[in-house]
Motif scaffolding. Sequence first.
Motif, PDB file in Angstrom:
ATOM      1  N   ALA A   3       8.542   2.080  -3.113  1.00 20.04           N
ATOM      2  CA  ALA A   3       7.349   1.651  -2.513  1.00 20.04           C
ATOM      3  C   ALA A   3       6.348   2.686  -1.949  1.00 20.04           C
ATOM      4  CB  ALA A   3       7.730   0.460  -1.545  1.00 20.04           C
ATOM      5  N   LEU A   4       6.991   3.710  -1.227  1.00 19.89           N
ATOM      6  CA  LEU A   4       6.229   4.304  -0.471  1.00 19.89           C
ATOM      7  C   LEU A   4       5.418   5.588  -1.380  1.00 19.89           C
ATOM      8  CD1 LEU A   4       8.842   5.381   2.366  1.00 19.89           C
ATOM      9  CD2 LEU A   4       6.820   3.750   2.429  1.00 19.89           C
ATOM     10  N   GLU A   5       5.920   5.832  -2.703  1.00 19.48           N
ATOM     11  CA  GLU A   5       5.346   6.495  -3.450  1.00 19.48           C
ATOM     12  C   GLU A   5       3.837   5.899  -4.086  1.00 19.48           C
ATOM     13  OE1 GLU A   5       7.661   8.296  -6.338  1.00 19.48           O
ATOM     14  OE2 GLU A   5       9.471   7.552  -5.441  1.00 19.48           O
ATOM     15  N   PHE A   6       3.774   4.786  -4.152  1.00 20.84           N
ATOM     16  CA  PHE A   6       2.424   4.171  -4.346  1.00 20.84           C
ATOM     17  C   PHE A   6       1.431   4.029  -3.197  1.00 20.84           C
ATOM     18  CE2 PHE A   6      -0.621   1.217  -5.904  1.00 20.84           C
ATOM     19  CZ  PHE A   6      -0.591   0.949  -7.328  1.00 20.84           C
ATOM     20  N   SER A   7       0.609   4.830  -3.132  1.00 26.21           N
ATOM     21  CA  SER A   7      -0.188   5.275  -2.032  1.00 26.21           C
ATOM     22  C   SER A   7      -1.744   4.766  -2.401  1.00 26.21           C
ATOM     23  CB  SER A   7      -0.423   6.677  -1.636  1.00 26.21           C
ATOM     24  OG  SER A   7      -1.202   7.073  -0.734  1.00 26.21           O
ATOM     25  N   HIS A   8      -2.119   3.911  -1.515  1.00 25.91           N
ATOM     26  CA  HIS A   8      -3.588   3.252  -1.649  1.00 25.91           C
ATOM     27  C   HIS A   8      -3.860   2.733  -0.494  1.00 25.91           C
ATOM     28  CE1 HIS A   8      -6.952   1.580  -3.493  1.00 25.91           C
ATOM     29  NE2 HIS A   8      -6.741   0.452  -3.126  1.00 25.91           N
ATOM     30  N   VAL A   9      -5.085   3.200   0.058  1.00 26.31           N
ATOM     31  CA  VAL A   9      -5.565   2.603   1.243  1.00 26.31           C
ATOM     32  C   VAL A   9      -6.499   1.346   0.837  1.00 26.31           C
ATOM     33  CG1 VAL A   9      -7.045   3.085   3.202  1.00 26.31           C
ATOM     34  CG2 VAL A   9      -5.577   4.909   2.373  1.00 26.31           C
ATOM     35  N   SER A  10      -6.204   0.028   1.306  1.00 29.46           N
ATOM     36  CA  SER A  10      -7.131  -1.121   1.228  1.00 29.46           C
ATOM     37  C   SER A  10      -8.531  -0.796   1.789  1.00 29.46           C
ATOM     38  CB  SER A  10      -6.305  -2.028   1.691  1.00 29.46           C
ATOM     39  OG  SER A  10      -5.244  -2.256   0.964  1.00 29.46           O
ATOM     40  N   VAL A  11      -9.517  -0.980   0.850  1.00 29.63           N
ATOM     41  CA  VAL A  11     -10.830  -1.010   1.672  1.00 29.63           C
ATOM     42  C   VAL A  11     -11.408  -2.336   2.042  1.00 29.63           C
ATOM     43  CG1 VAL A  11     -13.313  -0.451   0.561  1.00 29.63           C
ATOM     44  CG2 VAL A  11     -11.447   1.053  -0.277  1.00 29.63           C
ATOM     45  N   LEU A  12     -12.049  -2.165   3.106  1.00 26.65           N
ATOM     46  CA  LEU A  12     -12.695  -3.364   3.532  1.00 26.65           C
ATOM     47  C   LEU A  12     -11.536  -4.297   3.905  1.00 26.65           C
ATOM     48  CD1 LEU A  12     -15.884  -3.209   1.281  1.00 26.65           C
ATOM     49  CD2 LEU A  12     -15.906  -3.208   3.786  1.00 26.65           C
ATOM     50  N   LEU A  13     -10.619  -3.651   4.366  1.00 26.34           N
ATOM     51  CA  LEU A  13      -9.409  -4.894   4.488  1.00 26.34           C
ATOM     52  C   LEU A  13      -9.579  -5.912   5.888  1.00 26.34           C
ATOM     53  CD1 LEU A  13      -6.580  -5.517   4.046  1.00 26.34           C
ATOM     54  CD2 LEU A  13      -5.841  -3.931   5.915  1.00 26.34           C
ATOM     55  N   ASN A  14     -10.222  -5.576   6.744  1.00 28.30           N
ATOM     56  CA  ASN A  14     -10.437  -6.523   7.925  1.00 28.30           C
ATOM     57  C   ASN A  14     -11.460  -7.632   7.464  1.00 28.30           C
ATOM     58  OD1 ASN A  14      -8.311  -5.278   9.420  1.00 28.30           O
ATOM     59  ND2 ASN A  14      -9.811  -4.055  10.565  1.00 28.30           N
ATOM     60  N   GLU A  15     -12.440  -6.842   6.928  1.00 31.11           N
ATOM     61  CA  GLU A  15     -13.734  -7.649   6.321  1.00 31.11           C
ATOM     62  C   GLU A  15     -13.461  -8.809   5.472  1.00 31.11           C
ATOM     63  OE1 GLU A  15     -15.194  -3.751   7.899  1.00 31.11           O
ATOM     64  OE2 GLU A  15     -13.510  -4.742   6.962  1.00 31.11           O
ATOM     65  N   CYS A  16     -12.271  -8.481   4.367  1.00 31.22           N
ATOM     66  CA  CYS A  16     -11.920  -9.482   3.443  1.00 31.22           C
ATOM     67  C   CYS A  16     -11.242 -10.412   4.101  1.00 31.22           C
ATOM     68  CB  CYS A  16     -11.125  -8.478   2.488  1.00 31.22           C
ATOM     69  SG  CYS A  16     -11.754  -7.706   1.026  1.00 31.22           S
ATOM     70  N   ILE A  17     -10.266 -10.251   5.069  1.00 28.84           N
ATOM     71  CA  ILE A  17      -9.493 -11.262   5.813  1.00 28.84           C
ATOM     72  C   ILE A  17     -10.257 -12.108   6.529  1.00 28.84           C
ATOM     73  CG2 ILE A  17      -7.547 -11.380   7.256  1.00 28.84           C
ATOM     74  CD1 ILE A  17      -6.723 -10.303   4.398  1.00 28.84           C
ATOM     75  N   GLN A  18     -11.261 -11.644   7.209  1.00 32.97           N
ATOM     76  CA  GLN A  18     -12.010 -12.298   8.172  1.00 32.97           C
ATOM     77  C   GLN A  18     -13.013 -13.433   6.979  1.00 32.97           C
ATOM     78  OE1 GLN A  18     -14.445  -9.777  10.437  1.00 32.97           O
ATOM     79  NE2 GLN A  18     -12.848  -9.079  11.875  1.00 32.97           N
ATOM     80  N   SER A  19     -13.502 -12.700   5.869  1.00 30.69           N
ATOM     81  CA  SER A  19     -14.336 -13.413   5.022  1.00 30.69           C
ATOM     82  C   SER A  19     -13.862 -14.655   4.330  1.00 30.69           C
ATOM     83  CB  SER A  19     -14.925 -12.552   3.868  1.00 30.69           C
ATOM     84  OG  SER A  19     -15.943 -11.472   4.609  1.00 30.69           O
ATOM     85  N   LEU A  20     -12.223 -14.575   4.027  1.00 33.28           N
ATOM     86  CA  LEU A  20     -11.498 -15.366   3.337  1.00 33.28           C
ATOM     87  C   LEU A  20     -11.331 -16.825   4.154  1.00 33.28           C
ATOM     88  CD1 LEU A  20      -8.888 -13.524   1.364  1.00 33.28           C
ATOM     89  CD2 LEU A  20     -10.343 -14.950   0.293  1.00 33.28           C
ATOM     90  N   CYS A  21     -11.413 -16.534   5.567  1.00 38.49           N
ATOM     91  CA  CYS A  21     -11.232 -17.635   6.524  1.00 38.49           C
ATOM     92  C   CYS A  21      -9.932 -18.503   6.160  1.00 38.49           C
ATOM     93  CB  CYS A  21     -12.410 -18.788   6.209  1.00 38.49           C
ATOM     94  SG  CYS A  21     -14.125 -17.841   6.895  1.00 38.49           S
ATOM     95  N   ILE A  22      -8.662 -17.803   6.193  1.00 38.98           N
ATOM     96  CA  ILE A  22      -7.614 -18.135   5.587  1.00 38.98           C
ATOM     97  C   ILE A  22      -6.898 -19.376   6.274  1.00 38.98           C
ATOM     98  CG2 ILE A  22      -5.076 -17.557   5.311  1.00 38.98           C
ATOM     99  CD1 ILE A  22      -6.196 -14.568   4.946  1.00 38.98           C
TER     100      ILE A  22
END
Length: 310
Positions: A3-22
């Motif tokens: 799993a550690l080999e799959f590197s990807h930094v999620s863009v706009l992570l906090n903004e997405c979580i806030q916008s989803l109003c989970i």
Amino acid sequence: MGALEFSHVSVLLNECIQSLCIRPGGTYLDGTAGGAGHSRQIAARLEGGHLYALDKDPTAVEIATQRLAGLPASVLQADFKNARAALAAVGVTQLDGALLDLGVSSYQLDTKERGFSYRFDAPLDMRMSQTGLSAYDVVNTYSPQELARILYTYGEEKFSRQIAAKIAAAREKAPITSTFELVEIIKSALPAAVLRKQKNPAKQSFQAIRIEVNGELDALAQGLADIFDMLVPGGRLCVITFHSLEDRLVKKQFVQWTVGCTCPPDFPVCVCGGKPKGKLCPKKPILPSEEELAQNRRSHSAKLRVIEKL
């Protein structure tokens, strides 16, 4: 692959979580699981609810499954354009929220064997699903007219006809098989002034070919329509785009859903009975913060658009 080999930094992570109003008990979709960065944050906020993460890349499915282990989440191998059918197969017909991150993952770009990047010499591939039509097929079998159309339409490349002609001439001698070979052909078609100005003169052409190989814009139009239709009232759809073609398509579709009456302006009263299906939250796209721009160069062109179903 670990799993550690799959590197990807999620863009706009906090903004997405806030916008989803989970809602903790809700049902959510991440239509582009990738390295599961967004998926993990959504699933971690669920109690009694469930996240369904989709990806057509089998490697991403494998990694997302590892990274979501122990969380209320399921990973399905599917293109998000087929989200309705993929979710129906597991008994899901409604969603409380959904996210689409349309960027190519850092893993896909940085794994040279996948042939997505003009920065590495590799076989021409660019297939997210690792099956079907490849970049090799497009470059070596499409007519010069079709190539020029793709480069202009999907890459907004001003020198599309010149590049297509150079590709056609080169492949008459031998098939074009590698990314660096294609880069050199593209460069040979561009004026010296353009080569001096552009840091990556092949960028637009590679984008265009990738979009064609993966049918990205058709998938986006289909996926947006079906996913929005599955949302319950108050549910939100968040879409992160990375280039102008995607963003224009998303913006246009979102605006259509927010428009009610479609009668001509000179009609004295509404006769169509049209009602808005959604509202923008907010009206303008959300952009990365200065901090994120400084930390993640791949966030520079990102835009997050959010619509709430009425």
